[in-house]
Write a protein that holds these residues in place. Sequence first.
Motif, mmCIF file in Angstrom:
data_model
loop_
_atom_site.group_PDB
_atom_site.id
_atom_site.type_symbol
_atom_site.label_atom_id
_atom_site.label_comp_id
_atom_site.label_asym_id
_atom_site.label_seq_id
_atom_site.Cartn_x
_atom_site.Cartn_y
_atom_site.Cartn_z
ATOM 1 N N LEU A 1 0.866 -1.184 0.000
ATOM 2 C CA LEU A 1 0.000 0.000 0.000
ATOM 3 C C LEU A 1 0.897 1.227 0.000
ATOM 4 C CD1 LEU A 1 -2.576 -1.188 2.690
ATOM 5 C CD2 LEU A 1 -2.883 -1.193 0.205
ATOM 6 N N LYS A 2 0.847 1.985 -1.066
ATOM 7 C CA LYS A 2 1.752 3.111 -1.250
ATOM 8 C C LYS A 2 1.030 4.430 -1.050
ATOM 9 C CE LYS A 2 4.801 2.727 -4.488
ATOM 10 N NZ LYS A 2 5.493 2.687 -5.808
ATOM 11 N N ASP A 3 1.632 5.309 -0.247
ATOM 12 C CA ASP A 3 1.078 6.635 -0.034
ATOM 13 C C ASP A 3 1.060 7.383 -1.369
ATOM 14 O OD1 ASP A 3 0.955 9.530 0.594
ATOM 15 O OD2 ASP A 3 1.081 8.860 2.668
ATOM 16 N N PRO A 4 -0.111 7.896 -1.792
ATOM 17 C CA PRO A 4 -0.185 8.569 -3.097
ATOM 18 C C PRO A 4 0.580 9.886 -3.147
ATOM 19 C CG PRO A 4 -2.245 8.837 -1.911
ATOM 20 C CD PRO A 4 -1.416 7.880 -1.103
ATOM 21 N N ILE A 5 0.936 10.433 -1.976
ATOM 22 C CA ILE A 5 1.657 11.704 -1.952
ATOM 23 C C ILE A 5 3.162 11.477 -1.839
ATOM 24 C CG2 ILE A 5 1.885 13.932 -0.815
ATOM 25 C CD1 ILE A 5 -0.845 13.407 -2.125
ATOM 26 N N THR A 6 3.580 10.704 -0.839
ATOM 27 C CA THR A 6 5.017 10.498 -0.580
ATOM 28 C C THR A 6 5.567 9.269 -1.276
ATOM 29 O OG1 THR A 6 4.638 9.174 1.415
ATOM 30 C CG2 THR A 6 4.711 11.574 1.668
ATOM 31 N N GLU A 7 4.687 8.384 -1.765
ATOM 32 C CA GLU A 7 5.051 7.099 -2.370
ATOM 33 C C GLU A 7 5.728 6.161 -1.368
ATOM 34 O OE1 GLU A 7 7.177 7.552 -6.006
ATOM 35 O OE2 GLU A 7 5.455 8.445 -7.041
ATOM 36 N N GLU A 8 5.608 6.449 -0.080
ATOM 37 C CA GLU A 8 6.136 5.574 0.959
ATOM 38 C C GLU A 8 5.253 4.336 1.080
ATOM 39 O OE1 GLU A 8 6.843 5.688 5.825
ATOM 40 O OE2 GLU A 8 5.771 7.305 4.793
ATOM 41 N N ILE A 9 5.872 3.168 1.320
ATOM 42 C CA ILE A 9 5.123 1.950 1.565
ATOM 43 C C ILE A 9 4.602 1.993 3.002
ATOM 44 C CG2 ILE A 9 5.188 -0.569 1.682
ATOM 45 C CD1 ILE A 9 5.388 0.507 -1.126
ATOM 46 N N LEU A 10 3.292 2.032 3.158
ATOM 47 C CA LEU A 10 2.679 2.152 4.477
ATOM 48 C C LEU A 10 2.409 0.808 5.123
ATOM 49 C CD1 LEU A 10 0.059 4.904 3.549
ATOM 50 C CD2 LEU A 10 2.255 5.238 4.687
ATOM 51 N N GLY A 11 2.333 -0.232 4.346
ATOM 52 C CA GLY A 11 2.050 -1.564 4.849
ATOM 53 C C GLY A 11 1.698 -2.473 3.691
ATOM 54 N N TYR A 12 1.300 -3.691 4.044
ATOM 55 C CA TYR A 12 0.959 -4.688 3.030
ATOM 56 C C TYR A 12 -0.390 -5.297 3.369
ATOM 57 C CZ TYR A 12 5.824 -4.347 1.528
ATOM 58 O OH TYR A 12 7.031 -3.879 1.071
ATOM 59 N N GLU A 13 -1.292 -5.287 2.402
ATOM 60 C CA GLU A 13 -2.588 -5.907 2.596
ATOM 61 C C GLU A 13 -2.528 -7.338 2.097
ATOM 62 O OE1 GLU A 13 -7.265 -4.776 1.982
ATOM 63 O OE2 GLU A 13 -5.905 -4.435 0.310
ATOM 64 N N ALA A 14 -2.719 -8.269 3.029
ATOM 65 C CA ALA A 14 -2.606 -9.678 2.688
ATOM 66 C C ALA A 14 -3.939 -10.222 2.186
ATOM 67 C CB ALA A 14 -2.134 -10.475 3.900
ATOM 68 N N GLN A 15 -3.865 -11.152 1.231
ATOM 69 C CA GLN A 15 -5.052 -11.771 0.653
ATOM 70 C C GLN A 15 -5.498 -12.930 1.536
ATOM 71 O OE1 GLN A 15 -4.437 -13.439 -3.239
ATOM 72 N NE2 GLN A 15 -6.423 -14.473 -3.266
ATOM 73 N N TYR A 16 -6.706 -12.833 2.073
ATOM 74 C CA TYR A 16 -7.228 -13.865 2.970
ATOM 75 C C TYR A 16 -7.661 -15.093 2.176
ATOM 76 C CZ TYR A 16 -10.604 -16.140 6.090
ATOM 77 O OH TYR A 16 -11.309 -17.051 6.838
ATOM 78 N N VAL A 17 -7.236 -16.285 2.625
ATOM 79 C CA VAL A 17 -7.647 -17.514 1.936
ATOM 80 C C VAL A 17 -8.365 -18.496 2.857
ATOM 81 C CG1 VAL A 17 -5.899 -17.376 0.131
ATOM 82 C CG2 VAL A 17 -5.354 -18.536 2.274
ATOM 83 N N GLY A 18 -8.271 -18.331 4.179
ATOM 84 C CA GLY A 18 -8.997 -19.248 5.053
ATOM 85 C C GLY A 18 -8.464 -19.258 6.471
ATOM 86 N N ARG A 19 -8.876 -20.293 7.231
ATOM 87 C CA ARG A 19 -8.465 -20.454 8.622
ATOM 88 C C ARG A 19 -7.974 -21.871 8.853
ATOM 89 N NH1 ARG A 19 -12.542 -16.566 9.288
ATOM 90 N NH2 ARG A 19 -12.010 -14.913 10.759
ATOM 91 N N ALA A 20 -7.067 -22.021 9.816
ATOM 92 C CA ALA A 20 -6.513 -23.332 10.139
ATOM 93 C C ALA A 20 -6.313 -23.448 11.639
ATOM 94 C CB ALA A 20 -5.196 -23.560 9.402
ATOM 95 N N ASN A 21 -6.366 -24.694 12.134
ATOM 96 C CA ASN A 21 -6.175 -24.978 13.551
ATOM 97 C C ASN A 21 -4.917 -25.810 13.737
ATOM 98 O OD1 ASN A 21 -6.897 -27.198 15.890
ATOM 99 N ND2 ASN A 21 -7.473 -25.112 16.440
ATOM 100 N N LEU A 22 -4.088 -25.432 14.712
ATOM 101 C CA LEU A 22 -2.834 -26.132 14.977
ATOM 102 C C LEU A 22 -3.105 -27.428 15.730
ATOM 103 C CD1 LEU A 22 0.280 -26.118 14.901
ATOM 104 C CD2 LEU A 22 0.214 -24.835 17.054
ATOM 105 N N VAL A 23 -2.684 -28.551 15.149
ATOM 106 C CA VAL A 23 -2.874 -29.861 15.766
ATOM 107 C C VAL A 23 -1.636 -30.285 16.542
ATOM 108 C CG1 VAL A 23 -3.373 -32.299 15.333
ATOM 109 C CG2 VAL A 23 -4.482 -30.526 13.944
ATOM 110 N N ARG A 24 -0.468 -30.171 15.900
ATOM 111 C CA ARG A 24 0.809 -30.500 16.528
ATOM 112 C C ARG A 24 1.823 -29.426 16.189
ATOM 113 N NH1 ARG A 24 -0.648 -35.709 14.564
ATOM 114 N NH2 ARG A 24 0.485 -35.224 12.641
#
Length: 441
Positions: free
Chosen positions: A229-252
């Motif tokens: 995600l780039k600031d339209p004024i400063t062009e600084e990277i403000l963060g990253y939006e991750a693409q959600y694909v699902g949920r998981a439960n830790l077994v071991r």
Amino acid sequence: MKSCFSRTSPRLNVSLGLLTAAILTALPAQAQSAADRPITSGQRATAQRVASQGVPLSALAANAPDQYTVRSGDTLWGISGLFLKSPWRWPELWGMNLKSIRNPHLIYPGQKLYLERVGGRAFLRTSRSGDGAPSETIRVSPRTRVDVLGSGPLPTLQPHLIEPFLTESLIVDDESFERAPRIVALANKDRILVSKDDRAYVRGLEDAPLLKAPGLPTDFRVFRSAVPLKDPITEEILGYEAQYVGRANLVRGESEVDEELASGRSNDAKAPPEMPESGDSKPLMTAEEQQPTAPERKMMPVPATVDVVNSKEEMRPGDRLIPEPPRDFRSYVPHAPDIPIDARVVKVQGDAVRYAGQNQVVILNKGLRDGVENGHVLALLTTGSQMVDKTDDSRARIQLPDERNGLALVFRPFERTSYALVMEITSPVQVGDKLINPTGN
């Protein structure tokens, strides 16, 4: 389909909750006592101030109704907008009826509101003046009543508009995403993707393995391909939006195993060295030197095991796991910022979407570090374009002024960015448009 039930009630005192403006909502899967939801000291002070004075007629909406019956499907934002020019000025709306409100968070379908205008001021009542109707309590004799299930208190806005951004979306910094545990293999070797009820294997970094122990997370969201995600004024990277694909439960959790044992090789001691032949000039080895030496053990990592409990898209090796955040109650009490805010639209949510309309979500370049809060209402401005003044012989370039375009409500701020819902709009919103403090009534 709504279901009904019958019940016989003893003599009751039934408190009448009325339109207030404690504009709050929570995630749909959760329940919370409305009486526990907070009212800030500033909001209460404003309500108390206007309770005896009402509000000036100039603060009312142009077509404010004399009376209104709350209906199913209404939102608090919408009802506030019926009476006031600025829907976020809910303390005034609450204050108009402060004496009749004991629980300012409960506004239900079927309740009636009456607007009175007296001496240049406006008051919101629970009943018409002089009709003798009680404004707080009514007495109900024992009788059979039918209640419709599901007719709960009104939300601030339509929950389905923002729910995916509360339960699925995530904005992280690059380092956090890269350090997150990753899917490395699938339990079913005949498949290259996994979905609900499948099993996968996950590894963390060497200095941060994915372990299962008391106090450590076991529920995870799975993400893929974080988009900068780039600031339209400063062009600084403000963060990253991750693409959600699902949920998981830790077994071991992750572990280690001896490499030789894992590969089926013997771990017996090595055979003793051969004795030198007669005439060999090499001296005989001592008894200690002839003792066999234990081979050095080499350990092999064993990935953690997770089960997929929900999938929006099929998961694959390389997808990242981030702990499920606590399911907190989110309040959306619309209010203007106390400090100056000058934000820009970084992204319009949606695949290949360039413009945002009403009830769509945008990402801003301001967040918690800039003083942005949950519930902040910001005025949208269409950025004025630059043009050549053809009426001027010098053909000077000029900058057209920014124009007020609508309102947006912040509903999920991150450290450097925020999600906001477009509440009102007159023309489409695009990347680079401004958001500032609302002014006027």
